[in-house]
Motif scaffolding. Sequence first.
Motif, PDB file in Angstrom:
ATOM      1  N   ASN A 204       0.869  -1.088   0.023  1.00 43.40           N
ATOM      2  CA  ASN A 204      -0.109  -0.026   0.062  1.00 43.40           C
ATOM      3  C   ASN A 204       1.024   1.392   0.029  1.00 43.40           C
ATOM      4  N   SER A 205       2.047   1.085   0.658  1.00 41.68           N
ATOM      5  CA  SER A 205       2.940   2.500   0.603  1.00 41.68           C
ATOM      6  C   SER A 205       3.435   2.366  -0.880  1.00 41.68           C
ATOM      7  N   PHE A 206       3.743   1.568  -1.454  1.00 46.45           N
ATOM      8  CA  PHE A 206       4.315   1.709  -2.933  1.00 46.45           C
ATOM      9  C   PHE A 206       2.986   2.173  -3.755  1.00 46.45           C
ATOM     10  N   ARG A 207       1.789   1.468  -3.445  1.00 48.44           N
ATOM     11  CA  ARG A 207       0.768   2.351  -4.236  1.00 48.44           C
ATOM     12  C   ARG A 207       0.729   3.785  -4.159  1.00 48.44           C
ATOM     13  N   VAL A 208       1.065   4.391  -2.738  1.00 48.36           N
ATOM     14  CA  VAL A 208       0.952   5.925  -2.672  1.00 48.36           C
ATOM     15  C   VAL A 208       2.108   6.475  -3.461  1.00 48.36           C
ATOM     16  N   ARG A 209       3.266   5.614  -3.630  1.00 45.94           N
ATOM     17  CA  ARG A 209       4.283   6.172  -4.541  1.00 45.94           C
ATOM     18  C   ARG A 209       3.810   6.362  -5.980  1.00 45.94           C
ATOM     19  N   VAL A 210       3.197   5.429  -6.415  1.00 44.38           N
ATOM     20  CA  VAL A 210       2.733   5.372  -8.006  1.00 44.38           C
ATOM     21  C   VAL A 210       1.691   6.288  -8.268  1.00 44.38           C
ATOM     22  N   LEU A 211       0.968   6.649  -7.033  1.00 43.19           N
ATOM     23  CA  LEU A 211      -0.195   7.607  -7.434  1.00 43.19           C
ATOM     24  C   LEU A 211       0.296   8.933  -7.189  1.00 43.19           C
ATOM     25  N   ILE A 212       1.419   9.145  -6.461  1.00 43.85           N
ATOM     26  CA  ILE A 212       1.773  10.500  -6.449  1.00 43.85           C
ATOM     27  C   ILE A 212       2.904  10.685  -7.762  1.00 43.85           C
ATOM     28  N   SER A 213       3.146   9.825  -8.264  1.00 45.37           N
ATOM     29  CA  SER A 213       4.022   9.661  -9.374  1.00 45.37           C
ATOM     30  C   SER A 213       3.011  10.369 -10.702  1.00 45.37           C
ATOM     31  N   LEU A 214       1.827  10.039 -10.608  1.00 49.68           N
ATOM     32  CA  LEU A 214       0.754  10.232 -11.344  1.00 49.68           C
ATOM     33  C   LEU A 214       0.027  11.577 -11.543  1.00 49.68           C
ATOM     34  N   SER A 215       0.799  12.583 -10.681  1.00 50.41           N
ATOM     35  CA  SER A 215       0.260  13.873 -10.382  1.00 50.41           C
ATOM     36  C   SER A 215      -0.374  14.588 -11.443  1.00 50.41           C
ATOM     37  N   LYS A 216       0.310  14.514 -12.489  1.00 47.33           N
ATOM     38  CA  LYS A 216      -0.077  15.028 -13.698  1.00 47.33           C
ATOM     39  C   LYS A 216      -0.950  14.375 -14.397  1.00 47.33           C
ATOM     40  N   LYS A 217      -1.685  13.226 -14.020  1.00 50.77           N
ATOM     41  CA  LYS A 217      -2.638  12.469 -14.717  1.00 50.77           C
ATOM     42  C   LYS A 217      -3.731  12.477 -13.971  1.00 50.77           C
ATOM     43  N   GLU A 218      -4.112  13.340 -13.184  1.00 49.16           N
ATOM     44  CA  GLU A 218      -5.043  13.076 -12.062  1.00 49.16           C
ATOM     45  C   GLU A 218      -6.436  13.138 -12.845  1.00 49.16           C
ATOM     46  N   SER A 219      -6.699  13.699 -14.091  1.00 47.37           N
ATOM     47  CA  SER A 219      -7.922  13.844 -14.479  1.00 47.37           C
ATOM     48  C   SER A 219      -8.101  12.669 -15.572  1.00 47.37           C
TER      49      SER A 219
END
Length: 500
Positions: A204-219
Amino acid sequence: MKTLNNYKTLFAVALLFIISSCTNFDELASDPNKATSVPPSMLLSEVLRVMNNLDEGPWSAAQRDNQFWAISFDYYGSQDYNWGSAAFRYTTMSNVVAMEKEASKLGTKNKYGALSKFFKAYFLDYMTKRVGDIPMTEALQATSDVAITEPKYDSQKEVYISILSLLDAANDQIIIAKGEVGTGNISGDFLYGGDLNKWQKLINSFRVRVLISLSKKESEINIKSQFSQIISNPEKYPLMTGIADNLARHFADENGNQYALNPSNFGFNRNRNIMAGTYLDILKQNNDPRIYKVVDAATFYYNPNDPLSLNAYVPAYTGDDQGAMQVASDKGKLSYPNQKRYYSTFSGEDYILIGFAEQEFGIAEAINRGWIAGDAASHYNQGIKASMNFYSISTSDINNFLANSNIVYKGNTADGLTQILSQKYVAFFQNSERESYFNYRRTGIPVFNVGPANKNGSRIPNRWKYPQSEFETNSINIKAALSTQYGGSDDINAKMWLLK
């Protein structure tokens, strides 16, 4: 980076396990010495060995690219950013597939299966964020009667959708596994000792990393709802609660497992490892107590009557000409890594791959961006404390640092975000492979140094080239992928989907 991609090896290995599992009794009887399977524990150990990739470990060239240290002798390495090709990890992923298959035959499907899903997500992320589109669906579909030796490329968006799905499924499956075997009992795990609780937190911590890495793709990929799913349900999606949960490699005085800097190589590399300005300047600007743990004062400027003077802590800059850097180093005008910390023992310090501090800064960033509700300052402070605890900073020094006007969180603003990202960078020091570079690439924070040594038109690259073997064995598909993404050019300065 070395090119390690070989799809034929991937499918040959996968087929070996499938064919071996179908060997009949007569064949076994005629050749009792023939191995027909490999224990999943052995495959897990090999996967973890590759995951502990010291080509990107402490004081490696990757950590120079992260601008944590600089090298003063051009004989031993350069400061340039004229990058070549990236490494692929399909051979390792074949072992992940084999581990999953072998475990299912032994009735241990869920505990190894959950880890298998995590590893698939981890290595897919490892590859795609370095180059862009990669083979995925066809690269993992080898069977006994179908061997796709020229797999098509999946778009980076499709890859990340699959990564997030794998991580969610891994969490679900590890819950089932814990119901079957408790929290432990995973052989071959030399990082967590088979502790499924820690593996679940890691997933789940790694999932946080991946989600943050997608910050430009939130939409494009619903990042907000996925973040909320994790944070709002800690019982189902537990996260790390302290640095004891870090996924980290431990070093010792044993062959092949010694810290990069140690007593035996003090005379070999002491005066060519120079502290870099991108990192050291942040410590100096904030009067950060970590500076005295990781850095030695430059002897030319050191004043024994004022041993804590920050004026004696002098960095080199990544863009500096190495000739001038060497002259300054020889005169004692530059700071080296702390001798006591890094050259006294062979164990050095743990090498964190994925850690609690990173997780906390990631959650703080998500709150700052308005993705989830919460107290960003609390998570930001927890990230700083976790990093300081790693260096055994005293409680009083931590509290004084947190009270520093430069450090007190400036709210959910652009300034607050800069604070989060800057302190996250500091916490990444000599850890987590190239995550500090990936965060810089995504946000521009902190500003990386360029100069005469850059050799890439005063630019920090956005990516690596594809492995040369792709052009030799999968030419149609690699050319199509380059055409779709980068106008046909394997350009290290081109922007992948993740960055647009």
